[in-house]
Design a protein around this motif. Structure first.
Motif, PDB file in Angstrom:
ATOM      1  N   LYS A  89       1.076  -1.105   0.068  1.00  0.00           N
ATOM      2  CA  LYS A  89       0.287   0.333   0.163  1.00  0.00           C
ATOM      3  C   LYS A  89       0.654   1.928   0.158  1.00  0.00           C
ATOM      4  O   LYS A  89       0.269   2.213  -0.621  1.00  0.00           O
ATOM      5  CB  LYS A  89      -0.803   0.188   1.049  1.00  0.00           C
ATOM      6  CG  LYS A  89      -2.000  -0.837   1.052  1.00  0.00           C
ATOM      7  CD  LYS A  89      -3.285  -0.748   2.262  1.00  0.00           C
ATOM      8  CE  LYS A  89      -3.559  -2.203   2.033  1.00  0.00           C
ATOM      9  NZ  LYS A  89      -4.500  -2.267   3.607  1.00  0.00           N
ATOM     10  N   GLU A  90       1.568   1.337   0.796  1.00  0.00           N
ATOM     11  CA  GLU A  90       2.673   1.998   0.632  1.00  0.00           C
ATOM     12  C   GLU A  90       3.871   2.974  -0.670  1.00  0.00           C
ATOM     13  O   GLU A  90       3.515   3.723  -1.061  1.00  0.00           O
ATOM     14  CB  GLU A  90       3.860   2.001   1.922  1.00  0.00           C
ATOM     15  CG  GLU A  90       3.643   2.217   3.061  1.00  0.00           C
ATOM     16  CD  GLU A  90       2.983   3.697   3.636  1.00  0.00           C
ATOM     17  OE1 GLU A  90       4.044   4.296   3.435  1.00  0.00           O
ATOM     18  OE2 GLU A  90       2.351   3.283   4.624  1.00  0.00           O
ATOM     19  N   LYS A  91       3.930   2.136  -1.243  1.00  0.00           N
ATOM     20  CA  LYS A  91       4.321   1.636  -2.748  1.00  0.00           C
ATOM     21  C   LYS A  91       3.059   2.434  -3.391  1.00  0.00           C
ATOM     22  O   LYS A  91       3.753   2.724  -4.822  1.00  0.00           O
ATOM     23  CB  LYS A  91       4.647   0.155  -2.978  1.00  0.00           C
ATOM     24  CG  LYS A  91       6.417   0.337  -2.500  1.00  0.00           C
ATOM     25  CD  LYS A  91       6.913  -1.394  -3.062  1.00  0.00           C
ATOM     26  CE  LYS A  91       8.291  -2.402  -2.150  1.00  0.00           C
ATOM     27  NZ  LYS A  91       7.728  -3.023  -2.853  1.00  0.00           N
ATOM     28  N   ALA A  92       2.227   1.700  -3.766  1.00  0.00           N
ATOM     29  CA  ALA A  92       0.960   2.375  -4.441  1.00  0.00           C
ATOM     30  C   ALA A  92       0.584   3.630  -3.808  1.00  0.00           C
ATOM     31  O   ALA A  92       0.899   3.982  -5.510  1.00  0.00           O
ATOM     32  CB  ALA A  92      -0.058   1.571  -4.365  1.00  0.00           C
ATOM     33  N   ILE A  93       1.364   4.298  -2.994  1.00  0.00           N
ATOM     34  CA  ILE A  93       0.885   5.600  -2.288  1.00  0.00           C
ATOM     35  C   ILE A  93       1.398   6.337  -2.906  1.00  0.00           C
ATOM     36  O   ILE A  93       1.711   7.214  -3.472  1.00  0.00           O
ATOM     37  CB  ILE A  93       0.216   5.972  -0.483  1.00  0.00           C
ATOM     38  CG1 ILE A  93      -1.031   4.873  -0.248  1.00  0.00           C
ATOM     39  CG2 ILE A  93       0.577   7.330  -1.142  1.00  0.00           C
ATOM     40  CD1 ILE A  93      -1.364   5.513   0.999  1.00  0.00           C
ATOM     41  N   GLU A  94       2.843   5.803  -2.563  1.00  0.00           N
ATOM     42  CA  GLU A  94       4.103   6.356  -3.272  1.00  0.00           C
ATOM     43  C   GLU A  94       3.910   7.120  -4.540  1.00  0.00           C
ATOM     44  O   GLU A  94       4.201   7.893  -5.555  1.00  0.00           O
ATOM     45  CB  GLU A  94       5.561   5.907  -2.916  1.00  0.00           C
ATOM     46  CG  GLU A  94       6.299   6.461  -2.971  1.00  0.00           C
ATOM     47  CD  GLU A  94       8.035   6.022  -2.900  1.00  0.00           C
ATOM     48  OE1 GLU A  94       8.900   6.549  -3.485  1.00  0.00           O
ATOM     49  OE2 GLU A  94       7.651   5.511  -1.959  1.00  0.00           O
ATOM     50  N   ILE A  95       3.371   5.943  -5.503  1.00  0.00           N
ATOM     51  CA  ILE A  95       3.456   5.805  -7.386  1.00  0.00           C
ATOM     52  C   ILE A  95       2.480   6.657  -7.513  1.00  0.00           C
ATOM     53  O   ILE A  95       2.658   8.046  -8.464  1.00  0.00           O
ATOM     54  CB  ILE A  95       2.848   4.064  -7.720  1.00  0.00           C
ATOM     55  CG1 ILE A  95       4.486   3.793  -7.836  1.00  0.00           C
ATOM     56  CG2 ILE A  95       3.161   4.222  -9.476  1.00  0.00           C
ATOM     57  CD1 ILE A  95       4.383   2.302  -7.923  1.00  0.00           C
ATOM     58  N   VAL A  96       1.318   7.209  -6.837  1.00  0.00           N
ATOM     59  CA  VAL A  96       0.580   7.610  -6.775  1.00  0.00           C
ATOM     60  C   VAL A  96       0.649   8.802  -6.487  1.00  0.00           C
ATOM     61  O   VAL A  96       0.177  10.300  -7.399  1.00  0.00           O
ATOM     62  CB  VAL A  96      -0.952   7.529  -6.062  1.00  0.00           C
ATOM     63  CG1 VAL A  96      -2.344   8.723  -6.489  1.00  0.00           C
ATOM     64  CG2 VAL A  96      -1.491   5.999  -6.605  1.00  0.00           C
ATOM     65  N   LEU A  97       1.414   9.496  -5.423  1.00  0.00           N
ATOM     66  CA  LEU A  97       1.441  10.663  -5.372  1.00  0.00           C
ATOM     67  C   LEU A  97       2.898  11.402  -6.648  1.00  0.00           C
ATOM     68  O   LEU A  97       2.889  12.480  -6.880  1.00  0.00           O
ATOM     69  CB  LEU A  97       2.867  10.823  -3.938  1.00  0.00           C
ATOM     70  CG  LEU A  97       2.044  10.475  -2.918  1.00  0.00           C
ATOM     71  CD1 LEU A  97       2.085  10.217  -1.020  1.00  0.00           C
ATOM     72  CD2 LEU A  97       0.728  11.655  -2.693  1.00  0.00           C
ATOM     73  N   ARG A  98       3.587  10.603  -7.126  1.00  0.00           N
ATOM     74  CA  ARG A  98       4.861  10.589  -7.889  1.00  0.00           C
ATOM     75  C   ARG A  98       3.659  11.515  -9.050  1.00  0.00           C
ATOM     76  O   ARG A  98       3.632  11.850  -9.662  1.00  0.00           O
ATOM     77  CB  ARG A  98       5.238   9.788  -8.348  1.00  0.00           C
ATOM     78  CG  ARG A  98       6.803   9.488  -7.302  1.00  0.00           C
ATOM     79  CD  ARG A  98       7.878   8.328  -7.583  1.00  0.00           C
ATOM     80  NE  ARG A  98       8.660   7.918  -6.930  1.00  0.00           N
ATOM     81  CZ  ARG A  98       9.482   7.280  -6.767  1.00  0.00           C
ATOM     82  NH1 ARG A  98       9.195   6.484  -7.455  1.00  0.00           N
ATOM     83  NH2 ARG A  98      10.266   6.888  -5.942  1.00  0.00           N
ATOM     84  N   GLN A  99       2.619  10.770  -9.779  1.00  0.00           N
ATOM     85  CA  GLN A  99       2.187  10.460 -10.674  1.00  0.00           C
ATOM     86  C   GLN A  99       1.164  12.228 -10.799  1.00  0.00           C
ATOM     87  O   GLN A  99       1.051  12.785 -11.298  1.00  0.00           O
ATOM     88  CB  GLN A  99       1.200   9.629 -11.400  1.00  0.00           C
ATOM     89  CG  GLN A  99       1.793   8.198 -11.804  1.00  0.00           C
ATOM     90  CD  GLN A  99       0.443   7.395 -11.541  1.00  0.00           C
ATOM     91  OE1 GLN A  99      -0.483   7.422 -11.364  1.00  0.00           O
ATOM     92  NE2 GLN A  99       1.311   5.913 -12.468  1.00  0.00           N
ATOM     93  N   GLN A 100       0.140  12.279  -9.783  1.00  0.00           N
ATOM     94  CA  GLN A 100       0.279  13.854  -9.546  1.00  0.00           C
ATOM     95  C   GLN A 100       1.510  14.662  -9.147  1.00  0.00           C
ATOM     96  O   GLN A 100       1.156  15.487 -10.229  1.00  0.00           O
ATOM     97  CB  GLN A 100      -0.890  13.760  -8.140  1.00  0.00           C
ATOM     98  CG  GLN A 100      -2.254  12.641  -7.331  1.00  0.00           C
ATOM     99  CD  GLN A 100      -2.526  13.256  -6.156  1.00  0.00           C
ATOM    100  OE1 GLN A 100      -1.733  13.331  -5.960  1.00  0.00           O
ATOM    101  NE2 GLN A 100      -3.763  12.212  -6.629  1.00  0.00           N
TER     102      GLN A 100
END
Length: 185
Positions: A129-140
């Motif tokens: 979940k932390e990795k997925a959140i980090e990816i979403v934040l980078r995309q944003q």
């Protein structure tokens, strides 16, 4: 031919049975004879009133020898064998000790193993979940840069687009090399 073989085998079995029966009868008669001798010795010993002290050790040895012979003869007689097949889930003896071990130590170990497994699953889910959140934040964070890149690409001339394509290819190769280095570490 088969009936002849069967007759021969049956004759041999009957002869062996006769010899076995004779041996059993001989042992029984020997056992009875020894019992009578022992009973006679016991009667003689009970009827004797010795005033003088006599050494009874030889008589006791004879009686012991006769008893051991009788026991050996009785032990040699054929016994019927019964085979038992059982599947025991719980022991017949020392049930308290069994329950103490099973429900004490083993139960505790099973609970600890299950708890460790659950903690591992929760930890791995949390990391994912932390990795997925980090990816979403980078995309944003990069969304406005990507949007600006596309706008510039659409409004520019063909020569500038080729340069932009070369820059993208170079940067993707560098980022793949960086990811490979990170994965190897």
């Amino acid at each position: 031919m088969n009936t002849e073989h069967i007759e021969i085998v049956m004759n041999e079995f009957s002869e062996e049975l006769k010899t076995t029966n004779k041996a059993v009868v001989d042992m029984a008669t020997a056992f009875n004879t020894l019992q009578h001798k022992i009973a006679g010795f016991e009667e003689k010993l009970a009827n004797q009133h010795l005033t003088a002290s006599a050494d009874m050790a030889p008589i006791q040895d004879i009686v012991k020898k006769g008893m051991t012979d009788a026991l050996l003869i009785a032990a040699r007689q054929p016994k019927s064998l019964t085979k038992k097949f059982q599947i025991l889930l719980f022991p017949e003896q020392d049930a308290k000790l069994f329950y103490k071990i099973v429900f004490g130590c083993w139960f505790l170990l099973v609970v600890i193993a299950l708890a460790i497994g659950d903690i591992y699953k929760l930890g791995s889910q949390w990391i994912e979940k932390e990795k997925a959140i980090e990816i979403v934040l980078r995309q944003q964070e990069n969304a406005h840069i990507v949007k600006a890149w596309h706008n510039l690409y659409q409004r520019s001339k063909k020569s500038f687009r080729i340069k932009m394509d070369q820059i993208i290819v170079r940067n993707t190769m560098q980022s793949e090399d960086t990811l490979v280095k990170i994965d190897n570490n």
